[in-house]
Structure formats: C-alpha cells, structure tokens
Write a protein that holds these residues in place. Structure first.
Motif, PDB file in Angstrom:
ATOM      1  N   GLY A  33       0.780  -1.230   0.000  1.00  0.00           N
ATOM      2  CA  GLY A  33       0.000   0.000   0.000  1.00  0.00           C
ATOM      3  C   GLY A  33       0.807   1.273   0.000  1.00  0.00           C
ATOM      4  O   GLY A  33       0.274   2.347   0.292  1.00  0.00           O
ATOM      5  N   ALA A  34       2.084   1.198  -0.334  1.00  0.00           N
ATOM      6  CA  ALA A  34       2.923   2.393  -0.389  1.00  0.00           C
ATOM      7  C   ALA A  34       3.467   2.560  -1.799  1.00  0.00           C
ATOM      8  O   ALA A  34       3.843   1.597  -2.466  1.00  0.00           O
ATOM      9  CB  ALA A  34       4.075   2.291   0.613  1.00  0.00           C
ATOM     10  N   GLU A  35       3.498   3.796  -2.255  1.00  0.00           N
ATOM     11  CA  GLU A  35       3.977   4.082  -3.609  1.00  0.00           C
ATOM     12  C   GLU A  35       4.545   5.501  -3.630  1.00  0.00           C
ATOM     13  O   GLU A  35       3.966   6.419  -3.048  1.00  0.00           O
ATOM     14  CB  GLU A  35       2.828   3.960  -4.603  1.00  0.00           C
ATOM     15  N   LEU A  36       5.682   5.670  -4.285  1.00  0.00           N
ATOM     16  CA  LEU A  36       6.281   6.992  -4.441  1.00  0.00           C
ATOM     17  C   LEU A  36       6.644   7.172  -5.911  1.00  0.00           C
ATOM     18  O   LEU A  36       7.443   6.410  -6.458  1.00  0.00           O
ATOM     19  CB  LEU A  36       7.533   7.154  -3.570  1.00  0.00           C
ATOM     20  N   LEU A  37       6.047   8.162  -6.530  1.00  0.00           N
ATOM     21  CA  LEU A  37       6.328   8.477  -7.924  1.00  0.00           C
ATOM     22  C   LEU A  37       7.033   9.822  -7.974  1.00  0.00           C
ATOM     23  O   LEU A  37       6.516  10.830  -7.480  1.00  0.00           O
ATOM     24  CB  LEU A  37       5.036   8.533  -8.735  1.00  0.00           C
ATOM     25  N   SER A  38       8.233   9.848  -8.554  1.00  0.00           N
ATOM     26  CA  SER A  38       9.024  11.076  -8.639  1.00  0.00           C
ATOM     27  C   SER A  38       9.265  11.433 -10.092  1.00  0.00           C
ATOM     28  O   SER A  38       9.557  10.558 -10.915  1.00  0.00           O
ATOM     29  CB  SER A  38      10.378  10.896  -7.928  1.00  0.00           C
ATOM     30  N   LEU A  39       9.134  12.714 -10.413  1.00  0.00           N
ATOM     31  CA  LEU A  39       9.471  13.219 -11.738  1.00  0.00           C
ATOM     32  C   LEU A  39      10.741  14.050 -11.600  1.00  0.00           C
ATOM     33  O   LEU A  39      10.802  14.994 -10.811  1.00  0.00           O
ATOM     34  CB  LEU A  39       8.330  14.083 -12.293  1.00  0.00           C
ATOM     35  N   VAL A  40      11.754  13.684 -12.407  1.00  0.00           N
ATOM     36  CA  VAL A  40      13.093  14.252 -12.251  1.00  0.00           C
ATOM     37  C   VAL A  40      13.528  14.861 -13.580  1.00  0.00           C
ATOM     38  O   VAL A  40      13.308  14.280 -14.651  1.00  0.00           O
ATOM     39  CB  VAL A  40      14.089  13.146 -11.816  1.00  0.00           C
ATOM     40  N   ASP A  41      14.172  16.043 -13.524  1.00  0.00           N
ATOM     41  CA  ASP A  41      14.636  16.672 -14.769  1.00  0.00           C
ATOM     42  C   ASP A  41      15.976  16.073 -15.195  1.00  0.00           C
ATOM     43  O   ASP A  41      16.532  15.191 -14.522  1.00  0.00           O
ATOM     44  CB  ASP A  41      14.715  18.194 -14.621  1.00  0.00           C
ATOM     45  N   ASP A  42      16.519  16.570 -16.314  1.00  0.00           N
ATOM     46  CA  ASP A  42      17.739  15.972 -16.860  1.00  0.00           C
ATOM     47  C   ASP A  42      18.965  16.248 -16.008  1.00  0.00           C
ATOM     48  O   ASP A  42      20.024  15.654 -16.233  1.00  0.00           O
ATOM     49  CB  ASP A  42      17.971  16.460 -18.296  1.00  0.00           C
ATOM     50  N   GLU A  43      18.849  17.160 -15.014  1.00  0.00           N
ATOM     51  CA  GLU A  43      19.968  17.417 -14.108  1.00  0.00           C
ATOM     52  C   GLU A  43      19.818  16.682 -12.784  1.00  0.00           C
ATOM     53  O   GLU A  43      20.587  16.895 -11.854  1.00  0.00           O
ATOM     54  CB  GLU A  43      20.101  18.924 -13.858  1.00  0.00           C
ATOM     55  N   GLY A  44      18.802  15.826 -12.700  1.00  0.00           N
ATOM     56  CA  GLY A  44      18.608  15.022 -11.501  1.00  0.00           C
ATOM     57  C   GLY A  44      17.827  15.700 -10.398  1.00  0.00           C
ATOM     58  O   GLY A  44      17.716  15.156  -9.297  1.00  0.00           O
TER      59      GLY A  44
END
Length: 203
Positions: free
Chosen positions: A41-52
């Motif tokens: 029941g745990a989820e982490l979605l991260s959006l990262v740019d080209d510089e991290g």
C-alpha cells in the motif's frame, strides 16, 4: 478502507524503502519517472529533470495521498480504490482535499520520519513532509496579534480660568522692550529724514 494509523503507515514506509526503484526514460516534457512501488500500500512516484532535480512527487500510503510540486508546496488527498471492474482490477481514484488536512499530513510526516536509508527520492519526500509539518505547527502555535481595547471618547476639555475660548481671537502680546526698540528705530528714521531734507534745501 485501510487502517491509516501512524503505526500502519510506518509499516508501509518500511516496505517502501525495501523495494528497488524503477526508472523510466524521459517523457515529452523532458522529465523521467522514478517509481517506488510495494505491495503493502505504499507508492512513491518522482518526476526528475535531466539534471537530476526532483520536480514533482506523489506519495501514497494506504488511503492517504500527498502531492508535492516545485514552487507549490504540499497538497493532501485521499485514495478511493473503488470496486473491481470487468477485468477484475479495482479502479483507483485520487480525490484532492479542498484544503490541507493537518492530521493526514502529520501522520505521513511521522511515518516518513522513521526512514533512515539513503534513497535520495525517499529522503526528498521525507524532507518535504517534515518542512510542511514544521510550517503547519508554527502556524498553529503563532499567537494572534494582540488588540488594544478601544479607548472611550475623550471629554471636551474645559478651558482654564482666563484662557481664551476656542473662537476667541487672542490679541498679540507686545513686550515692553520690543515697544522701546520700535520707538528708537522710528526716532532714528525721523532724524535721518530731517538731515537729508536739510541737505537738499541748503544745497
């Protein structure tokens, strides 16, 4: 509805950082996804740019959901898992809260505070929630601005004995020394004028 007590959320967080994150290729917006998903029941979605640099994160802990975006702060939401559809999969709907729900935020901040690993994405969300919790606690503890009691209207002042009334025009005060000086100046002017007149007549 899943149990959203702090202890249950802590268990979900512990399961979250035991999974291996899956990284996707950059999308049309140039951001790549980093996805932590565990069956508890745990989820982490991260959006990262080209510089991290992390630009956006969405965290789900059981039925609680949290959204953070760069420059926008934290929003809380709830997860409605619905019932199974025709193919046997439950539909998941995230319902944003009209405003930040303090208890929901505090539960996640406490649960994420138990993380002691080195995953930079989990650490980022941990810090985001900690800062949001700190800001929430400061706003609750900040005393309201003190307000001074209204003063009663002042009574009109009574003029002292011998003092002029408000509409009375006070005559100018002339000191004796000033009067003598004016007489001396006039006499001197008169003498100078007589002398000039005599010079003209005799000349």
């Amino acid at each position: 509805m899943a149990d959203s007590s702090v202890e249950t959320l802590k268990t979900a967080v512990q399961a979250l950082y035991r999974v291996h994150a899956v990284e996707g290729p950059p999308g049309e917006n140039g951001l790549r996804t980093v996805w932590h998903l565990c069956p508890d029941g745990a989820e982490l979605l991260s959006l990262v740019d080209d510089e991290g640099r992390v630009q956006r994160q969405e965290l789900t802990l059981l039925d609680d959901h949290y959204i953070w975006a760069s420059g926008q702060g934290v929003l809380t939401a709830s997860v409605d898992r619905g019932s199974a559809n025709v193919v046997g999969r439950a539909s998941v709907v995230v319902k944003a809260d009209p405003q930040l729900v303090p208890n929901r935020l505090l539960r996640a901040a406490v649960a994420m505070g138990t993380y002691t690993g080195q995953d930079r994405y989990i650490l980022h969300m941990q810090r985001v929630l900690a800062l949001a919790r700190e800001g929430l606690e400061m706003s609750v503890q900040r005393p309201s601005e003190p307000t001074l009691p209204a003063l009663p209207p002042a009574a009109p002042a009574q003029p002292a004995f011998g003092a002029p009334l408000p509409d009375e025009v006070v005559p100018p005060v002339v000191r004796e020394s000033e009067g003598l000086m004016m007489v001396a100046v006039l006499a001197l002017g008169l003498l100078v004028g007589v002398g000039i007149l005599a010079l003209i007549l005799l000349g």
